[in-house]
Enzyme design. Structure first.
Site, mmCIF file in Angstrom:
data_model
loop_
_atom_site.group_PDB
_atom_site.id
_atom_site.type_symbol
_atom_site.label_atom_id
_atom_site.label_comp_id
_atom_site.label_asym_id
_atom_site.label_seq_id
_atom_site.Cartn_x
_atom_site.Cartn_y
_atom_site.Cartn_z
ATOM 1 N N ASN A 18 0.798 -1.224 0.000
ATOM 2 C CA ASN A 18 0.000 0.000 0.000
ATOM 3 C C ASN A 18 0.834 1.279 0.000
ATOM 4 O O ASN A 18 0.281 2.382 -0.082
ATOM 5 C CB ASN A 18 -0.970 0.001 1.184
ATOM 6 C CG ASN A 18 -2.118 -0.975 0.967
ATOM 7 O OD1 ASN A 18 -2.238 -1.570 -0.107
ATOM 8 N ND2 ASN A 18 -2.949 -1.132 1.987
ATOM 9 N N ARG A 117 -17.551 0.108 -1.458
ATOM 10 C CA ARG A 117 -16.321 0.847 -1.736
ATOM 11 C C ARG A 117 -16.473 1.885 -2.840
ATOM 12 O O ARG A 117 -15.877 1.769 -3.911
ATOM 13 C CB ARG A 117 -15.186 -0.122 -2.052
ATOM 14 C CG ARG A 117 -14.891 -1.042 -0.901
ATOM 15 C CD ARG A 117 -13.674 -1.876 -1.112
ATOM 16 N NE ARG A 117 -12.453 -1.165 -0.815
ATOM 17 C CZ ARG A 117 -11.246 -1.733 -0.808
ATOM 18 N NH1 ARG A 117 -11.115 -2.985 -1.118
ATOM 19 N NH2 ARG A 117 -10.192 -1.041 -0.503
ATOM 20 N N ARG A 393 -1.808 -11.182 -4.625
ATOM 21 C CA ARG A 393 -1.916 -9.730 -4.800
ATOM 22 C C ARG A 393 -1.134 -8.998 -3.716
ATOM 23 O O ARG A 393 -0.687 -7.871 -3.947
ATOM 24 C CB ARG A 393 -3.394 -9.288 -4.713
ATOM 25 C CG ARG A 393 -4.233 -9.726 -5.895
ATOM 26 C CD ARG A 393 -5.584 -9.026 -5.889
ATOM 27 N NE ARG A 393 -5.431 -7.667 -5.404
ATOM 28 C CZ ARG A 393 -6.224 -7.087 -4.523
ATOM 29 N NH1 ARG A 393 -7.257 -7.713 -4.030
ATOM 30 N NH2 ARG A 393 -5.994 -5.862 -4.135
HETATM 31 C C1 UD1 Z 1 -6.941 1.509 1.489
HETATM 32 C C2 UD1 Z 1 -6.020 0.304 1.406
HETATM 33 C C3 UD1 Z 1 -6.741 -0.931 1.924
HETATM 34 C C4 UD1 Z 1 -7.304 -0.686 3.312
HETATM 35 C C5 UD1 Z 1 -8.104 0.610 3.366
HETATM 36 C C6 UD1 Z 1 -8.524 0.991 4.770
HETATM 37 C C7 UD1 Z 1 -4.554 0.821 -0.453
HETATM 38 C C8 UD1 Z 1 -4.155 0.531 -1.852
HETATM 39 N N1 UD1 Z 1 -5.618 0.127 0.036
HETATM 40 O O1 UD1 Z 1 -8.057 1.243 0.652
HETATM 41 O O2 UD1 Z 1 -5.803 -2.013 1.948
HETATM 42 O O3 UD1 Z 1 -8.143 -1.752 3.678
HETATM 43 O O4 UD1 Z 1 -7.354 1.703 2.826
HETATM 44 O O5 UD1 Z 1 -7.410 1.114 5.589
HETATM 45 O O6 UD1 Z 1 -3.942 1.612 0.222
HETATM 46 N N2 UD1 Z 1 -15.164 5.551 0.994
HETATM 47 C C9 UD1 Z 1 -16.255 6.227 0.482
HETATM 48 N N3 UD1 Z 1 -16.071 7.039 -0.612
HETATM 49 C C10 UD1 Z 1 -14.859 7.180 -1.218
HETATM 50 C C11 UD1 Z 1 -13.751 6.482 -0.695
HETATM 51 C C12 UD1 Z 1 -13.938 5.677 0.416
HETATM 52 O O7 UD1 Z 1 -17.355 6.138 1.005
HETATM 53 O O8 UD1 Z 1 -14.754 7.923 -2.197
HETATM 54 C C13 UD1 Z 1 -15.326 4.709 2.213
HETATM 55 C C14 UD1 Z 1 -15.070 3.231 1.972
HETATM 56 O O9 UD1 Z 1 -16.204 2.566 1.484
HETATM 57 C C15 UD1 Z 1 -14.662 2.776 3.368
HETATM 58 C C16 UD1 Z 1 -13.921 3.988 3.932
HETATM 59 O O10 UD1 Z 1 -14.326 5.090 3.135
HETATM 60 O O11 UD1 Z 1 -15.814 2.540 4.140
HETATM 61 C C17 UD1 Z 1 -12.416 3.887 3.925
HETATM 62 O O12 UD1 Z 1 -11.966 3.426 2.672
HETATM 63 P P1 UD1 Z 1 -10.592 3.910 2.042
HETATM 64 O O13 UD1 Z 1 -9.699 4.424 3.089
HETATM 65 O O14 UD1 Z 1 -10.884 4.783 0.878
HETATM 66 O O15 UD1 Z 1 -9.979 2.543 1.465
HETATM 67 P P2 UD1 Z 1 -9.033 2.437 0.221
HETATM 68 O O16 UD1 Z 1 -8.253 3.682 0.085
HETATM 69 O O17 UD1 Z 1 -9.796 1.930 -0.947
#
Ligand code: UD1
Length: 412
Positions: A18, A117, A393
């Site tokens: 990550n 997500r 992965r």
């Molecule tokens: C990243 C990590 C993943 C980890 C996650 C949480 C990477 C490549 N992946 O994923 O391994 O599990 O952080 O620590 O770094 N959300 C929204 N809208 C958005 C974006 C996010 O509602 O536009 C929500 C998601 O559904 C979730 C929360 O925000 O409930 C946190 O997700 P997020 O931190 O964005 O996860 P990732 O960045 O995808």
């Protein structure tokens, strides 16, 4: 895999997936090479390198070990569905493509099957920086004639969202302030990388990040942080088998709440410069309650592994998932191995049993697969895990590393 062995030995921790993925995406921001060391040899890293090549990057010395990426002349501004569907983190090219070239088309992501997500926060932030963003034919299509700095209040501290905004903002006109930014160590590592390329970012690792736009970025050379999730997974394996696991690594390993949880489970943990050693002294772990939260809380990427630990611990535990909806797909599979787990909405109640029994099981996502490997280590008889490609992965040479600790594991 056959269970029953007490693990004992040393593991070298790989570079963090990550941290590697956003840094590879950051190479888009400069016409000069970005050289990354401690790059893990993972399927997601290869997917990101393939994506960068499609965009026109020249990659020297691909993983394992290191790679130098240079995007002098873009060939495309589009991240196609075939790549994005295998790796959600492909969304990380959106910010840098838009920031440097003013256009990006990124297929809507797939990736881990853990809840809805959405990417609304990425899109809204780019819009407030002046980009036009539309959804067309399954693609996010973003255009701008020059982004401008903005104040962005994130409803949730999204990790890749914070990274995307930082990368879009480094070449924007004026200052961008991100409020409620994600504070994960990988966010800070990316900011350090961008600053080494000439960006002006302060506050990364805290809730308010300020980015002052600059005219252009240059090349740089960086070492990727050790992977705190991979490291945590091997420590849990040591604890579950009553064994001893020593981790070696370069750089700073941010284990945070995971170490506290392992100590609560009864493990002796010692740490020093470049090593962490866990010794369970043959004891059965005690149950530990965990509740996931954004950093500095307990990581959601370690939730499945602690569910597996609790399955064979003494006592009862509640494991609560606060970050993602529907991240308990591993529960049904762990039950097939004899775990006593009761789903209660966003929580599961786990009553520890002394023994699990081997069975065929199916991996559903990256960390769920890790929890099945952990359970198989302590299950009587043979466990066959299907769809292990999920594991590739994010875990480098997982069979070799577990074999090195004395586990009976092979790929079939
Ligand atoms: C990243 C990590 C993943 C980890 C996650 C949480 C990477 C490549 N992946 O994923 O391994 O599990 O952080 O620590 O770094 N959300 C929204 N809208 C958005 C974006 C996010 O509602 O536009 C929500 C998601 O559904 C979730 C929360 O925000 O409930 C946190 O997700 P997020 O931190 O964005 O996860 P990732 O960045 O995808």
């Amino acid at each position: 895999m056959s269970g029953g062995r007490t693990l004992d030995g040393e593991v070298v921790v790989s570079g963090a997936k990550n941290a590697a993925l956003p840094m590879l995406a950051a190479s888009i921001l400069s016409a000069e090479p970005l050289r990354l060391g401690n790059l893990p040899d993972l399927r997601d890293v290869h997917t990101m390198l393939s994506l960068l090549r499609i965009l026109g990057a020249v990659v020297d010395g691909a993983a394992p070990g290191s790679a130098s990426v240079r995007l002098a002349e873009p060939k495309s501004f589009s991240a196609p569905y075939d790549l994005v569907r295998t790796m959600r983190a492909s969304i990380l090219v959106l910010g840098p493509l838009l920031g440097r070239f003013g256009r990006a088309d990124v297929s809507l992501p797939g990736g881990c099957a853990i809840g809805a997500r959405p990417i609304d926060m990425h899109v809204n932030a780019l819009r407030s920086m002046g980009a036009e963003v539309e959804m067309r034919g399954g693609y996010i299509s973003a255009r701008s004639n020059g982004l401008r700095g903005a104040r962005i209040d994130l409803p949730l501290p999204t990790v890749t969202g914070t990274e995307n905004i930082m990368m879009a903002a480094v070449l924007a006109d004026g200052d961008t302030v991100i409020e409620n930014a994600a504070r994960e160590p990988e966010v800070r590592d990316l900011a350090d990388c961008l600053n080494a390329m000439g960006a002006r970012i302060s506050g990364a690792g805290e809730s308010r990040i300020r980015i002052s736009g600059v005219g252009q970025l240059r090349g740089a050379e960086r070492e990727i942080l050790p992977d705190r999730i991979e490291a945590g997974t091997y420590l849990v394996a040591g604890a579950m088998t009553g064994g001893r696991v020593a981790l070696r690594f370069r750089g700073e390993l941010a284990l945070g709440e995971v170490l506290a949880a392992l100590r609560n489970a009864g493990a002796d943990v010692r740490r020093g410069e470049g090593f962490v050693e866990l010794d369970m002294g043959g004891r059965r772990p005690r149950s530990v309650n965990v509740a996931t939260a954004p950093w500095p809380g307990f990581p959601t990427d370690m939730q499945a592994q602690f569910t597996a630990l609790n399955a064979i611990a003494s006592g009862h535990a509640l494991v609560r998932e606060n970050v993602f909806e529907q991240r308990f797909m591993h529960v049904a599979e762990l039950r097939r191995l004899g775990a006593d787990i009761e789903p209660l909405g966003r929580e599961v109640l786990i009553r520890g049993v002394r023994r699990l029994q081997g069975a065929p099981v199916m991996a559903t996502d990256l960390r769920a697969s890790a929890s099945l490997v952990l359970a198989a280590l302590v299950a009587e008889g043979e466990t066959v895990i299907h769809r292990v490609y999920h594991m590739d992965r994010g875990y480098e040479r997982i069979e070799d590393k577990f074999s090195g600790l004395g586990a009976e594991i092979r790929r079939v």
